[in-house]
Design a protein around this motif. Sequence first.
Motif, short mmCIF file in Angstrom:
data_model
loop_
_atom_site.label_atom_id
_atom_site.label_comp_id
_atom_site.label_asym_id
_atom_site.label_seq_id
_atom_site.Cartn_x
_atom_site.Cartn_y
_atom_site.Cartn_z
N GLY A 1 0.77 -1.23 0.00
CA GLY A 1 0.00 0.00 0.00
C GLY A 1 0.80 1.27 0.00
O GLY A 1 0.29 2.32 0.41
N LEU A 2 2.08 1.19 -0.47
CA LEU A 2 2.94 2.38 -0.45
C LEU A 2 3.17 2.99 -1.83
O LEU A 2 3.94 3.93 -1.95
N CYS A 3 2.52 2.47 -2.86
CA CYS A 3 2.70 3.01 -4.22
C CYS A 3 1.77 4.22 -4.39
O CYS A 3 0.55 4.07 -4.52
N GLU A 4 2.34 5.40 -4.39
CA GLU A 4 1.55 6.63 -4.44
C GLU A 4 0.76 6.76 -5.74
O GLU A 4 -0.42 7.13 -5.73
N TYR A 5 1.39 6.44 -6.86
CA TYR A 5 0.72 6.61 -8.15
C TYR A 5 -0.48 5.68 -8.27
O TYR A 5 -1.54 6.07 -8.78
N ALA A 6 -0.35 4.43 -7.78
CA ALA A 6 -1.47 3.50 -7.85
C ALA A 6 -2.65 4.00 -7.01
O ALA A 6 -3.81 3.94 -7.43
N ILE A 7 -2.36 4.53 -5.84
CA ILE A 7 -3.43 5.07 -4.98
C ILE A 7 -4.08 6.29 -5.65
O ILE A 7 -5.31 6.47 -5.62
N TYR A 8 -3.26 7.13 -6.29
CA TYR A 8 -3.75 8.34 -6.96
C TYR A 8 -4.73 7.98 -8.09
O TYR A 8 -5.83 8.55 -8.19
N VAL A 9 -4.34 7.01 -8.92
CA VAL A 9 -5.21 6.63 -10.03
C VAL A 9 -6.47 5.94 -9.52
O VAL A 9 -7.57 6.13 -10.07
N GLN A 10 -6.33 5.13 -8.47
CA GLN A 10 -7.51 4.50 -7.88
C GLN A 10 -8.50 5.55 -7.38
O GLN A 10 -9.72 5.42 -7.55
N ALA A 11 -8.00 6.65 -6.80
CA ALA A 11 -8.87 7.73 -6.33
C ALA A 11 -9.56 8.43 -7.49
O ALA A 11 -10.75 8.79 -7.41
N LEU A 12 -8.84 8.61 -8.60
CA LEU A 12 -9.46 9.22 -9.78
C LEU A 12 -10.59 8.36 -10.32
O LEU A 12 -11.65 8.87 -10.72
N ILE A 13 -10.37 7.03 -10.33
CA ILE A 13 -11.42 6.13 -10.82
C ILE A 13 -12.63 6.16 -9.90
O ILE A 13 -13.78 6.18 -10.34
N PHE A 14 -12.39 6.19 -8.58
CA PHE A 14 -13.50 6.30 -7.64
C PHE A 14 -14.31 7.57 -7.88
O PHE A 14 -15.54 7.56 -7.81
N ARG A 15 -13.63 8.68 -8.17
CA ARG A 15 -14.34 9.94 -8.42
C ARG A 15 -15.19 9.84 -9.68
O ARG A 15 -16.34 10.31 -9.71
N LEU A 16 -14.64 9.21 -10.72
CA LEU A 16 -15.42 9.05 -11.95
C LEU A 16 -16.64 8.18 -11.73
O LEU A 16 -17.67 8.37 -12.39
N GLU A 17 -16.54 7.22 -10.84
CA GLU A 17 -17.66 6.32 -10.55
C GLU A 17 -18.65 6.92 -9.55
O GLU A 17 -19.67 6.31 -9.26
N GLY A 18 -18.34 8.11 -9.04
CA GLY A 18 -19.26 8.78 -8.11
C GLY A 18 -19.00 8.51 -6.64
O GLY A 18 -19.76 8.98 -5.79
#
Length: 517
Positions: free
Chosen positions: A56-73
Motif C-alpha cells: 500500500g505504499l505506491c503513491e501513483y497506484a493510490i492516486y489513479v484508484q482515487a481518480l477512478i472512484f471519483r469518476l464512478e461517483g
Amino acid sequence: RTEHPASLDSEQGRVKKTPEFPILEKQNWLIHLHYVRKDYEACKAVIKEQLQETQGLCEYAIYVQALIFRLEGHIQESLELFQTCAILSPQSADNLKQVARSLFLLGKHKAAVEVYNEAAKLNQKDWEIWHNLGVCYIYLKQFNKAQEQLHNALQLSRHDLTYIMLGKIHLLEGDLDKAIEIYKKAVEFSPENTELLTTLGLLYLQLGVYQKAFEHLGNALTYDPTNYKAILAAGSMMQTHGDFDVALTKYRVVACAVPESPPLWNNIGMCFFGKKKYVAAISCLKRANYLAPFNWKILYNLGLVHLTMQQYASAFHFLSAAINFQPKMGELYMLLAVALTNLEDVENAKRAYAEAVLLDKCNPLVNLNYAVLLYNQGEKRGALAQYQEMEKKVNLVKHSSSLEFDSEMVEMAQKLGAALQVGEALVWTKPVKDSKSKHRTCSTSKLAVFQQPLGSNQALGQAMSSAAAYRKLTTGAGGTSQLTKPPSLPLEPEPTVTASSADTTLATEASEQIREK
C-alpha cells in the motif's frame, strides 16, 4: 580442497545480505496505459496487484484508484485515497489540489478553501489553484474575495473559464455593465468561443441593445450553426418584433436539438398567442408547464391566455400558482384581480388590486383598473384617488421616456375622468380613435353616466412576445409600452434524447389542426 568450501561460504553470505525491496514504480506504466484507454476494470486489477506487492505504499497506484472512484461517483472514498497520497508526499501541490477538489464536490467549500490555500503555499504559479479558490468563494457568497482570486488567476494565465466565472459574479451582484465588460474582454481573447458570444448577446438583449445582441448571436451561429441557445435567443428577438412565422421557423431547428426545453415550448406558445391561435398556444404552454412546473413565467402566460379566452377560473388557477413563486410582482396581482372581478368576487378583487398598487410603482394600468372597479361599485372617492395616482405615474413615464400609450387605455381614462368630473384631457390631449371593447365588463349594475359599466379587464390583448418580455404588458384594452426592464432569458434547458423533427412539431401541428377545425 580447503579453499573451495570457504568460497562457497562467502558466496552464500553475500546472497543472504542482498535486500529484497519491491520496486514501487515497476507497473506504473501499465496503470497509466489502462487509465488513458478508459479500461478501468483492468486498471483496478493492476492497481490491486501493485498495492499488494508494495504493501500500500505506491503513491501513483493510490492516486489513479482515487481518480477512478471519483469518476464512478464515490467521492468520499476518493477523498480518503487522495488524503493518503498527501500523507505519502506532503510536498506535492497536486495531491492537495485533488483533496480540495473532492471536498468541493462534497459541498465542503470552506474546508476546500483551506486546502487550496495550503496548495498555494507550495506552488504560487498554478492558475488552477487561484481559479478554484475563486469558485469556492463564489459558493460561499464572498464575492469580493472571489474576484480577487480570479484576477490573480488571469494574471498568471488567461482562460475562458475564468472569464466566465468572473462575469457570473457581476451577474449575481446585478451589475450588468461590468459583466458585459468582462465578457467583451473574454471575446477579444477567445473570439470563437460560442458560449461567450451567446452570453454576451443575451446580456445585450436584456438591456434592449438589439443591434449588438443580434451581432454577437449571429457570430455564435457562424461558428456553431447548431447552437440552440443562440438560435432560441435569435428567435426570441424576432418574436419580440412581431415576426412570429420567422421565429417559429427558428424554433423548429431548436426542437430537433432539445425537444424537451421548457423555454422553447413557452416561446412557441406565445407565438401562437400572438397569431391568435389560442388553443395551440395553450397546448404548447401546457407542455412547457409539464416540463417546468415551478416556472412562474410559464404560469403567468397560461393565466394571460386563459384570461383572453374568458376562461376566468382557469386563469385564476394559473395566476395564483404564479404568485406563489413570484409574490413581489404587481402585474400578477392585477391580472388575478381581473379574473376575480369576472368571477364576481369583488372583495377579493379589491384586495388583489390593493396588493398590486402596493408592489407596482410605475404601471398606470394597475391604478386605472382599480379605479374602474371602485367606480362601478359606487366608491367614487376611492376611484378618484386611484385616478389621480394613475395620472402621476403617466406623467413620470412621459417625462422619463417617449412611450406611446394604447388607444383603448387613453379612451378608458378619458371616460373615467368624465365620469368622475375631473375633466377628459388632464393627461392626454390628442383625440383618440374609437375602439371596440373585446371583453366582458366587471359589474352588472347600471350607471347613469354610461349605458353599461366600465370594463375592468384592461390587461388583455396583444401577445407578450417572448420569454424575454415577461414584464412587458402590451395589452389590447389598456396596454402600455415596456415600463420595466425584462428579466433575463431562461435559456438553460438540458439536452435530452434527440427526436425527429416530425415528433418535435407534432404537438404544435395537432394544436393548429384542432384550432382550424
